[in-house]
Design a protein around this motif. Structure first.
Motif, PDB file in Angstrom:
ATOM      1  N   ARG A 129     -64.194 -59.460  12.658  1.00  0.00           N
ATOM      2  CA  ARG A 129     -63.104 -60.034  13.441  1.00  0.00           C
ATOM      3  C   ARG A 129     -61.946 -59.045  13.551  1.00  0.00           C
ATOM      4  O   ARG A 129     -61.461 -58.527  12.547  1.00  0.00           O
ATOM      5  N   LYS A 130     -61.536 -58.822  14.774  1.00  0.00           N
ATOM      6  CA  LYS A 130     -60.473 -57.850  15.040  1.00  0.00           C
ATOM      7  C   LYS A 130     -59.490 -58.413  16.047  1.00  0.00           C
ATOM      8  O   LYS A 130     -59.828 -59.304  16.832  1.00  0.00           O
ATOM      9  N   VAL A 145     -58.340 -54.581  12.252  1.00  0.00           N
ATOM     10  CA  VAL A 145     -59.290 -55.459  11.571  1.00  0.00           C
ATOM     11  C   VAL A 145     -58.508 -56.586  10.901  1.00  0.00           C
ATOM     12  O   VAL A 145     -57.581 -56.333  10.123  1.00  0.00           O
ATOM     13  N   LYS A 147     -59.288 -58.885   8.663  1.00  0.00           N
ATOM     14  CA  LYS A 147     -59.477 -59.164   7.237  1.00  0.00           C
ATOM     15  C   LYS A 147     -58.472 -58.415   6.353  1.00  0.00           C
ATOM     16  O   LYS A 147     -57.875 -58.980   5.457  1.00  0.00           O
ATOM     17  N   ASP A 148     -58.285 -57.125   6.613  1.00  0.00           N
ATOM     18  CA  ASP A 148     -57.410 -56.332   5.745  1.00  0.00           C
ATOM     19  C   ASP A 148     -56.280 -55.646   6.515  1.00  0.00           C
ATOM     20  O   ASP A 148     -55.628 -54.746   5.990  1.00  0.00           O
ATOM     21  N   PHE A 150     -56.282 -53.525   8.744  1.00  0.00           N
ATOM     22  CA  PHE A 150     -56.483 -52.077   8.867  1.00  0.00           C
ATOM     23  C   PHE A 150     -56.432 -51.673  10.337  1.00  0.00           C
ATOM     24  O   PHE A 150     -57.144 -52.227  11.173  1.00  0.00           O
TER      25      PHE A 150
END
Lengths: 160, 154
Positions: A129-130, A145, A147-148, A150
């Motif tokens: 997921r982005k 990204v 999630k983190d 990034f």
């Protein structure tokens, strides 16, 4: 097909001695003054450098991707996508690494005017997921990204 | 068909719990299972003698594991197994990849499918993975440790 970098089985262990040093020397700041709309297959080598990998891609192999390797882990650092027929550039993308000081969402949003209030999510349900952020003219896009948080890349979308 | 929601609790991200069960046979579907972030679907075919259910589940959970990787680890895997990202004129992500060393043909589709296949083979048919994709075998061993195996498997 031009393959300066010998793309054998595996990058790190198999081909380390054959890799171009050019990718390692690439810096995002080098492209501040590049007018991407003026880049094409004829002048890209002079203005950017020789890619490590050049390969025909697309549904009818009607595009050519140039990949400049660099960073740690060794992977795409800069990629250019050209229309194979007329030679015009379609996309240029810079891929960040986690240690890159400039890989910061707020810094890049300020520098390139990415609108952080209106992300576009993945076009498909599957995959990592982005979020995708664009500038007002939609000529640039930043991929983050979820999630983190990034910052994976920023792209100059010349063909849009 | 069984729909499974994968848990994401710390230290238990490869476990799963069933949320619903209903029958659906997709005769034209080539796969016994499929998955997306947080969901695994096992089709009726997965429960036939034709397939090893544990192996199918291992493969689908590996998809979840890939999605749960940090960006740094995902990049490390892609680099080790020769998946080089680039973008199309619309900003869509594509990959330039190695042309051989795949334990299963559908691994050519994407780094995620390649990862799921490699983890599946690491757990159930490691000899083939070691022979065909030794770098992936080493990467999985280094990242998940010596205890990463199917319990009770001889």
């Amino acid at each position: 097909m031009l393959i300066r970098f010998f793309f054998c089985g595996f990058l790190l262990l198999g081909c380390a001695s054959n890799q171009s040093k050019l990718g390692h020397d690439l810096e995002l700041s080098s492209y501040k003054k590049i007018k991407w709309s003026e880049i094409n297959l004829s002048n890209a080598k002079d203005k950017i450098g020789t890619p490590d990998i050049s390969e025909a891609v697309g549904n009818n192999q009607n595009e050519i991707v140039w990949i400049y390797l660099g960073g740690t882990p060794l992977s795409s650092r800069l990629t250019l996508l050209f229309n194979k027929v007329d030679g015009h550039i379609l996309n240029a993308t810079w891929f960040f690494r986690s240690y890159d000081k400039k890989a910061d969402t707020k810094y890049l949003a300020k520098k390139y005017q990415f609108d952080l209030t209106q992300p576009r999510e993945n076009p498909q349900f599957f995959g990592v997921r982005k979020d995708y952020y664009t500038n007002p003219s939609k000529s640039m896009e930043m991929t983050v990204v979820k999630k983190d948080n990034f910052v994976e890349s920023i792209s100059w979308i010349v063909g849009r | 068909m069984i729909l499974i929601k994968t848990k994401k609790e710390k230290g238990a991200d490869l476990s799963a719990f069933f949320v619903s069960t209903f029958h659906l046979t997709l005769k034209d579907h080539p796969n016994p299972g499929t998955s997306a972030d947080g969901i695994i679907v096992l089709y009726d075919e997965a429960f036939t003698q034709k397939y090893n259910l544990a192996r199918i589940l291992g493969h689908e959970l590996a998809h979840q594991k890939y999605l749960d990787l940090s960006s740094e680890d995902r990049m490390s895997y892609q680099s080790t197994t020769n998946w080089l990202p680039f973008k199309t004129d619309t900003g869509t992500e594509k990959y330039y990849s190695r042309t051989d060393g795949f334990v299963a043909d559908d691994g050519r589709e994407s780094p995620e499918e390649d990862f799921a296949n490699n983890v599946e083979f690491y757990l159930f048919e490691r000899g083939r993975l070691k022979r065909l994709t030794p770098h992936a075998d080493r990467w999985i061993a280094e990242h998940y440790g010596k205890d990463f195996k199917i319990k009770g498997k001889k």
